[in-house]
Design a protein around this motif. Structure first.
Motif, PDB file in Angstrom:
ATOM      1  N   THR A  43       3.708  15.082  -6.429  1.00  0.00           N
ATOM      2  CA  THR A  43       3.732  14.143  -7.557  1.00  0.00           C
ATOM      3  C   THR A  43       3.546  12.726  -7.008  1.00  0.00           C
ATOM      4  OG1 THR A  43       6.101  13.737  -7.431  1.00  0.00           O
ATOM      5  CG2 THR A  43       5.399  15.602  -8.800  1.00  0.00           C
ATOM      6  N   VAL A  44       3.345  11.777  -7.927  1.00  0.00           N
ATOM      7  CA  VAL A  44       3.171  10.376  -7.513  1.00  0.00           C
ATOM      8  C   VAL A  44       4.408   9.896  -6.752  1.00  0.00           C
ATOM      9  CG1 VAL A  44       3.001   8.023  -8.431  1.00  0.00           C
ATOM     10  CG2 VAL A  44       1.560   9.844  -9.374  1.00  0.00           C
ATOM     11  N   GLU A  45       5.592  10.197  -7.287  1.00  0.00           N
ATOM     12  CA  GLU A  45       6.824   9.732  -6.644  1.00  0.00           C
ATOM     13  C   GLU A  45       6.997  10.388  -5.270  1.00  0.00           C
ATOM     14  OE1 GLU A  45      10.265   9.976  -9.152  1.00  0.00           O
ATOM     15  OE2 GLU A  45      11.450   8.756  -7.761  1.00  0.00           O
ATOM     16  N   GLU A  46       6.705  11.706  -5.186  1.00  0.00           N
ATOM     17  CA  GLU A  46       6.830  12.403  -3.889  1.00  0.00           C
ATOM     18  C   GLU A  46       5.866  11.808  -2.860  1.00  0.00           C
ATOM     19  OE1 GLU A  46       8.086  16.834  -5.619  1.00  0.00           O
ATOM     20  OE2 GLU A  46       5.988  16.339  -5.227  1.00  0.00           O
ATOM     21  N   THR A  47       4.656  11.460  -3.322  1.00  0.00           N
ATOM     22  CA  THR A  47       3.648  10.892  -2.407  1.00  0.00           C
ATOM     23  C   THR A  47       4.141   9.573  -1.817  1.00  0.00           C
ATOM     24  OG1 THR A  47       1.928  11.867  -3.761  1.00  0.00           O
ATOM     25  CG2 THR A  47       1.235  10.126  -2.265  1.00  0.00           C
ATOM     26  N   LEU A  48       4.662   8.697  -2.696  1.00  0.00           N
ATOM     27  CA  LEU A  48       5.121   7.388  -2.224  1.00  0.00           C
ATOM     28  C   LEU A  48       6.382   7.533  -1.370  1.00  0.00           C
ATOM     29  CD1 LEU A  48       4.386   5.267  -5.405  1.00  0.00           C
ATOM     30  CD2 LEU A  48       3.076   5.343  -3.304  1.00  0.00           C
ATOM     31  N   MET A  49       7.237   8.504  -1.727  1.00  0.00           N
ATOM     32  CA  MET A  49       8.457   8.728  -0.941  1.00  0.00           C
ATOM     33  C   MET A  49       8.091   9.231   0.460  1.00  0.00           C
ATOM     34  SD  MET A  49      11.605   8.457  -0.830  1.00  0.00           S
ATOM     35  CE  MET A  49      12.542   8.451  -2.316  1.00  0.00           C
ATOM     36  N   LYS A  60       6.704   0.575 -10.316  1.00  0.00           N
ATOM     37  CA  LYS A  60       6.710  -0.365 -11.452  1.00  0.00           C
ATOM     38  C   LYS A  60       5.601  -1.407 -11.250  1.00  0.00           C
ATOM     39  CE  LYS A  60      10.005  -2.656 -14.340  1.00  0.00           C
ATOM     40  NZ  LYS A  60      10.950  -3.705 -14.333  1.00  0.00           N
ATOM     41  N   GLU A  61       5.538  -1.949 -10.024  1.00  0.00           N
ATOM     42  CA  GLU A  61       4.538  -2.982  -9.725  1.00  0.00           C
ATOM     43  C   GLU A  61       3.106  -2.441  -9.893  1.00  0.00           C
ATOM     44  OE1 GLU A  61       5.016  -4.612  -5.800  1.00  0.00           O
ATOM     45  OE2 GLU A  61       3.440  -6.092  -6.130  1.00  0.00           O
ATOM     46  N   LEU A  62       2.922  -1.160  -9.522  1.00  0.00           N
ATOM     47  CA  LEU A  62       1.586  -0.562  -9.586  1.00  0.00           C
ATOM     48  C   LEU A  62       1.266   0.000 -10.972  1.00  0.00           C
ATOM     49  CD1 LEU A  62       1.699   1.424  -6.207  1.00  0.00           C
ATOM     50  CD2 LEU A  62       0.382  -0.638  -6.629  1.00  0.00           C
ATOM     51  N   GLY A  63       2.228  -0.071 -11.883  1.00  0.00           N
ATOM     52  CA  GLY A  63       2.021   0.483 -13.224  1.00  0.00           C
ATOM     53  C   GLY A  63       1.901   1.997 -13.199  1.00  0.00           C
ATOM     54  N   LEU A  64       2.750   2.642 -12.383  1.00  0.00           N
ATOM     55  CA  LEU A  64       2.679   4.101 -12.251  1.00  0.00           C
ATOM     56  C   LEU A  64       3.948   4.801 -12.753  1.00  0.00           C
ATOM     57  CD1 LEU A  64       1.077   4.285  -8.680  1.00  0.00           C
ATOM     58  CD2 LEU A  64      -0.027   4.976 -10.818  1.00  0.00           C
ATOM     59  N   ALA A 123     -10.830  -0.660 -13.323  1.00  0.00           N
ATOM     60  CA  ALA A 123     -11.146  -1.605 -12.248  1.00  0.00           C
ATOM     61  C   ALA A 123     -10.400  -2.924 -12.485  1.00  0.00           C
ATOM     62  CB  ALA A 123     -12.649  -1.848 -12.193  1.00  0.00           C
ATOM     63  N   LEU A 124     -10.382  -3.370 -13.755  1.00  0.00           N
ATOM     64  CA  LEU A 124      -9.709  -4.622 -14.085  1.00  0.00           C
ATOM     65  C   LEU A 124      -8.201  -4.535 -13.843  1.00  0.00           C
ATOM     66  CD1 LEU A 124     -11.049  -7.200 -15.149  1.00  0.00           C
ATOM     67  CD2 LEU A 124     -10.099  -6.657 -17.383  1.00  0.00           C
ATOM     68  N   GLN A 125      -7.622  -3.358 -14.136  1.00  0.00           N
ATOM     69  CA  GLN A 125      -6.180  -3.159 -13.907  1.00  0.00           C
ATOM     70  C   GLN A 125      -5.867  -3.347 -12.424  1.00  0.00           C
ATOM     71  OE1 GLN A 125      -5.427   0.753 -15.403  1.00  0.00           O
ATOM     72  NE2 GLN A 125      -4.505  -0.004 -17.290  1.00  0.00           N
ATOM     73  N   ILE A 126      -6.743  -2.783 -11.571  1.00  0.00           N
ATOM     74  CA  ILE A 126      -6.521  -2.881 -10.117  1.00  0.00           C
ATOM     75  C   ILE A 126      -6.668  -4.332  -9.668  1.00  0.00           C
ATOM     76  CG2 ILE A 126      -7.516  -2.238  -7.858  1.00  0.00           C
ATOM     77  CD1 ILE A 126      -7.467   0.550  -8.767  1.00  0.00           C
ATOM     78  N   ILE A 127      -7.686  -5.006 -10.200  1.00  0.00           N
ATOM     79  CA  ILE A 127      -7.905  -6.404  -9.831  1.00  0.00           C
ATOM     80  C   ILE A 127      -6.694  -7.255 -10.239  1.00  0.00           C
ATOM     81  CG2 ILE A 127      -9.307  -8.454 -10.375  1.00  0.00           C
ATOM     82  CD1 ILE A 127     -11.681  -6.419 -10.625  1.00  0.00           C
ATOM     83  N   ASP A 128      -6.210  -7.052 -11.466  1.00  0.00           N
ATOM     84  CA  ASP A 128      -5.048  -7.826 -11.942  1.00  0.00           C
ATOM     85  C   ASP A 128      -3.823  -7.565 -11.072  1.00  0.00           C
ATOM     86  OD1 ASP A 128      -6.482  -8.990 -13.924  1.00  0.00           O
ATOM     87  OD2 ASP A 128      -5.836  -7.619 -15.513  1.00  0.00           O
ATOM     88  N   MET A 129      -3.650  -6.291 -10.688  1.00  0.00           N
ATOM     89  CA  MET A 129      -2.493  -5.928  -9.864  1.00  0.00           C
ATOM     90  C   MET A 129      -2.568  -6.602  -8.488  1.00  0.00           C
ATOM     91  SD  MET A 129      -1.809  -2.159  -8.639  1.00  0.00           S
ATOM     92  CE  MET A 129      -2.638  -2.484  -7.121  1.00  0.00           C
ATOM     93  N   LEU A 130      -3.782  -6.610  -7.903  1.00  0.00           N
ATOM     94  CA  LEU A 130      -3.953  -7.234  -6.579  1.00  0.00           C
ATOM     95  C   LEU A 130      -3.757  -8.745  -6.671  1.00  0.00           C
ATOM     96  CD1 LEU A 130      -7.001  -5.177  -5.277  1.00  0.00           C
ATOM     97  CD2 LEU A 130      -4.638  -4.994  -4.518  1.00  0.00           C
ATOM     98  N   LYS A 131      -4.271  -9.327  -7.759  1.00  0.00           N
ATOM     99  CA  LYS A 131      -4.090 -10.773  -7.963  1.00  0.00           C
ATOM    100  C   LYS A 131      -2.605 -11.115  -8.043  1.00  0.00           C
ATOM    101  CE  LYS A 131      -7.868 -12.506 -10.667  1.00  0.00           C
ATOM    102  NZ  LYS A 131      -8.138 -12.818 -12.061  1.00  0.00           N
ATOM    103  N   ALA A 132      -1.864 -10.286  -8.780  1.00  0.00           N
ATOM    104  CA  ALA A 132      -0.425 -10.529  -8.919  1.00  0.00           C
ATOM    105  C   ALA A 132       0.248 -10.438  -7.547  1.00  0.00           C
ATOM    106  CB  ALA A 132       0.178  -9.527  -9.894  1.00  0.00           C
TER     107      ALA A 132
END
Ligand SMILES: Nc1ncnc2c1ncn2[C@@H]1O[C@H](COP(=O)(O)OP(=O)(O)OP(=O)(O)O)[C@@H](O)[C@H]1O
Length: 251
Positions: free
Chosen positions: A127-133, A156-160, A211-220
């Motif tokens: 899962t996403v959480e297992e991957t990051l853990m 939370k920061e990555l919107g996941l 693509a825009l979501q990723i750009i906004d996240m990186l900008k933040a």
């Protein structure tokens, strides 16, 4: 107040790769050739081969903290090569990489940076959480409770958040979307909160919204935490960022 962070400067980078054709390990004889006659073909190939292909020639760029630097250029222009050089993974024939005005210390730079490759290399059944853990356990020496809270705040920061318990999946196993998968890949290499994040085409293959979501996240990430972000893209027009244009070089 002086802004803290990590500035990376590439000065006069020239990178060549050998394009010299190797001699065939086995000798191939045709019916017309005498057994003891040396094939002339090898000599002709040597003459035709230029020996080395210029991928980058005298490239200068500077990536500053709190900003995004975009490396722009068509396919084959040398974007990935330049990113690998900036990350200290490749050594150019000429030029210098400075980190905060000092020559790069590759071992130290590896600890303070994250490198996100062009292709997602994730375990589809986690899962996403297992991957990051999994990545957090490898990179951070913290007690379980702190690992969990680092993973939760990164999701939370990555919107996941909403896909935390969903399998990552791949082309064969149904899982999260392509854009979400890219964000998980970024999370895997950003779990240790690196000062510098280098990303090879983070928006390739995504629709414009993802693509825009990723750009906004990186900008933040750059604007709120003073991170230095360097990424490559095919097309110019990445909003509000410094850009370095590379062109294919025939030489
Ligand atoms: N190890 C290698 N062996 C042979 N050729 C290579 C190697 N690495 C890079 N090249 C060549 O160097 C050139 C630049 O490659 P690079 O991957 O840096 O370009 P790019 O701009 O990132 O391309 P793309 O946008 O398609 O990923 C290409 O012509 C590529 O074929």
């Amino acid at each position: 107040m002086k802004k803290q962070g990590c500035e990376i400067e590439a000065m006069g980078i020239t990178y060549k790769i050998s394009s010299k054709k190797r001699e065939h390990p086995f000798k191939i004889f045709t019916k017309k050739q005498e057994i003891n006659q040396e094939p002339k073909q090898v000599i002709n190939l040597e003459e035709a081969s230029p020996g080395a292909k210029h991928v980058l020639k005298d490239v200068f760029c500077r990536a500053k903290p709190w900003e995004i630097l975009a490396i722009v250029g068509p396919s084959g222009a040398g974007k990935s090569s330049l990113l690998e050089i900036l990350a200290g993974k490749l050594t150019p024939q000429n030029g210098t990489i400075l980190v905060n005005q000092n020559p790069i210390d590759k071992a130290r730079f590896k600890r303070i940076s994250g490198y996100v490759t062009q292709k997602d290399t994730l375990f589809p059944l986690l899962t996403v959480e297992e991957t990051l853990m999994f990545s957090a356990r490898l990179r951070l020496r913290l007690p379980q409770a702190q690992l969990s809270s680092s993973v939760k705040s990164l999701m939370k920061e990555l919107g996941l958040d909403h896909v935390a318990m969903t399998r990552v999946g791949d082309d064969r196993i149904r899982g999260i979307s392509g854009g979400e998968r890219r964000r998980v890949s970024i999370g895997v290499d950003a779990i240790h909160d690196p000062e510098v994040l280098i990303l090879d085409e983070p928006t390739s293959g995504l629709d414009s919204t993802s693509a825009l979501q990723i750009i906004d996240m990186l900008k933040a990430m750059a604007e709120t935490r003073g991170r230095t972000i360097i990424l490559s893209i095919h097309q110019p027009g990445f909003p509000d960022c410094e850009a370095v244009q590379l062109n294919t070089y025939d030489g």
